[in-house]
Motif scaffolding. Structure first.
Motif, PDB file in Angstrom:
ATOM      1  N   VAL A  81       0.863  -1.189   0.000  1.00  0.00           N
ATOM      2  CA  VAL A  81       0.000   0.000   0.000  1.00  0.00           C
ATOM      3  C   VAL A  81       0.891   1.228   0.000  1.00  0.00           C
ATOM      4  O   VAL A  81       2.030   1.198   0.505  1.00  0.00           O
ATOM      5  CB  VAL A  81      -0.943   0.036   1.221  1.00  0.00           C
ATOM      6  N   GLY A 136      -3.685  -0.197  -2.498  1.00  0.00           N
ATOM      7  CA  GLY A 136      -4.493   0.872  -1.929  1.00  0.00           C
ATOM      8  C   GLY A 136      -3.594   1.990  -1.445  1.00  0.00           C
ATOM      9  O   GLY A 136      -2.367   1.865  -1.424  1.00  0.00           O
ATOM     10  N   VAL A 138      -3.244   5.228   1.612  1.00  0.00           N
ATOM     11  CA  VAL A 138      -3.641   6.100   2.709  1.00  0.00           C
ATOM     12  C   VAL A 138      -2.925   7.420   2.478  1.00  0.00           C
ATOM     13  O   VAL A 138      -1.699   7.437   2.345  1.00  0.00           O
ATOM     14  CB  VAL A 138      -3.240   5.531   4.088  1.00  0.00           C
ATOM     15  N   VAL A 159      -7.949   6.065   1.206  1.00  0.00           N
ATOM     16  CA  VAL A 159      -8.483   6.524   2.495  1.00  0.00           C
ATOM     17  C   VAL A 159      -7.709   7.771   2.901  1.00  0.00           C
ATOM     18  O   VAL A 159      -6.474   7.745   2.956  1.00  0.00           O
ATOM     19  CB  VAL A 159      -8.354   5.445   3.591  1.00  0.00           C
ATOM     20  N   LEU A 320      -9.154   0.685   4.709  1.00  0.00           N
ATOM     21  CA  LEU A 320      -8.531   0.463   3.407  1.00  0.00           C
ATOM     22  C   LEU A 320      -8.523  -1.012   3.036  1.00  0.00           C
ATOM     23  O   LEU A 320      -8.877  -1.381   1.905  1.00  0.00           O
ATOM     24  CB  LEU A 320      -7.105   1.010   3.413  1.00  0.00           C
ATOM     25  N   ARG A 323     -11.739  -2.339   1.781  1.00  0.00           N
ATOM     26  CA  ARG A 323     -12.084  -1.907   0.424  1.00  0.00           C
ATOM     27  C   ARG A 323     -11.186  -2.533  -0.632  1.00  0.00           C
ATOM     28  O   ARG A 323     -11.568  -2.620  -1.795  1.00  0.00           O
ATOM     29  CB  ARG A 323     -12.060  -0.375   0.358  1.00  0.00           C
TER      30      ARG A 323
END
Length: 352
Positions: A81, A136, A138, A159, A320, A323
């Protein structure tokens, strides 16, 4: 001459590249299936203690290490991520990055850090984030609608951390900055302060903007209109410079200074004491926001609002990963109240 027994570990010095041990080699030596080996090395997968010991012992003998890249090709996941964070956030609140990294790592996810000089530099990092095919993101920096669409088109959930985008379709975890500032102002006014000043953070920081607006709204609500304002950059020295600027504007020290973060509040206290010979909180009250470590030092004991970092980072990580697993989940926003700390840097009324 007797030949040495083959230990199962690839030999060295033959002049040719040696074949790397595979999960099938481990399975044969451990007397289990290849799928059992995969389960042992997959974070969160179920495997008995006895099975885990057999597999790990066999892996050690043959020198086996799982290939994360190959596993990613099979699962269509990189198990990485991206974390986008500005230098100012990381310098003044390093616990956020530490907490995020530890929480992702405990779930078998690796973090790629993309550090920005300022929040306005997100465009420069965006291409790199997309090139690494992270699962993903953040982000502790704001993204434009166009940038969010690029992530959405790439199937990468995002996110926001401690940011409050206006778009209804985004996921976000944040502290209620306005609520915290309203509490600080209310406490100061209740204690009799009337000449207020504010040291804001960088102009491109939405957190600073929310905090300043929260404080100003509460001051107006309580009938206090004339407020001296200085702009800082979240750093210690800008807190010192901000206090000096406020004294120049007013021609005298204020009753109270509301700094947009703790580091500027600490700089403000040092400037008030060392240069202007003022007593804090006897002559001037100073409050901050964040709850960083130095705020609790005996020389400062800041009245502040501490962010619940552990709870916020856990919420961001869980949101996160959920999702990543299910892209159809609806958007979610979670808002956390800050922890109110009545320290010794401000004259306040007796606890009620």
């Amino acid at each position: 001459m007797a030949q040495p027994e083959n230990s199962g570990r690839p030999s060295a010095g033959s002049g040719r590249a040696q074949r790397r041990a595979t999960s099938y080699d481990v399975a044969r030596l451990a007397g289990v299936s290849q799928s059992a080996v995969s389960r042992v090395f997959k974070p969160g997968a179920s495997a008995s203690a006895a099975m885990r010991r057999r597999v790990m012992d066999a892996a050690e003998q043959v020198g086996y290490r799982p290939n994360a890249i190959a596993r990613g090709l099979i699962t269509q996941r990189s198990n990485m991520v991206g974390v986008i964070i500005s230098k100012l956030v990381n310098l003044n609140y390093p616990e956020v990055l530490v907490e995020l990294t530890q929480r992702f790592s405990s779930r078998g996810i690796r973090v790629l850090l993309f550090a920005l000089e300022t929040e306005g530099d997100t465009a420069a990092a965006l291409d790199q984030v997309l090139q690494y095919r992270v699962d993903g993101v953040v982000t502790a920096a704001m993204l434009s609608g166009e940038q969010l669409k690029m992530f959405d088109d790439a199937g990468i959930p995002v996110v926001f951390y401690n940011r409050a985008p206006g778009e209804p379709s985004v996921n976000a975890v944040r502290c209620d900055h306005a609520e915290g500032e309203r509490w600080l102002v209310g406490e100061l006014v209740q204690a009799g302060h009337r000449r207020f000043s504010i040291i804001t953070g960088p102009e491109d920081s939405p957190v600073s903007t929310e905090r300043a607006l929260g404080a100003m709204d509460k001051l107006r609500e309580l009938g206090i209109e004339n407020v001296a304002v200085a702009t800082g950059d979240y750093g210690y020295h800008s807190g010192r410079e901000g206090f000096a600027s406020i004294v120049r504007q007013l021609g005298e020290p204020p009753d109270a200074v509301i700094a947009a973060n703790d580091m500027m509040a600490i700089g403000c206290i040092d400037e008030a004491r060392a240069v202007h010979g003022l007593n804090v909180p006897g002559d001037v009250s100073v409050v901050g926001f964040d709850g960083v470590g130095p705020a609790a030092y005996a020389a400062y004991l800041l009245t502040t609002v501490s962010q619940p970092v552990a709870r916020m980072t856990e919420a961001a990580v869980s949101m996160l990963l959920e999702r990543i697993e299910d892209s159809e989940l609806p958007p979610e926003k979670r808002v956390f109240s800050g922890i109110r700390i009545r320290g010794g840097s401000a004259r306040l009324t007796v606890d009620r």
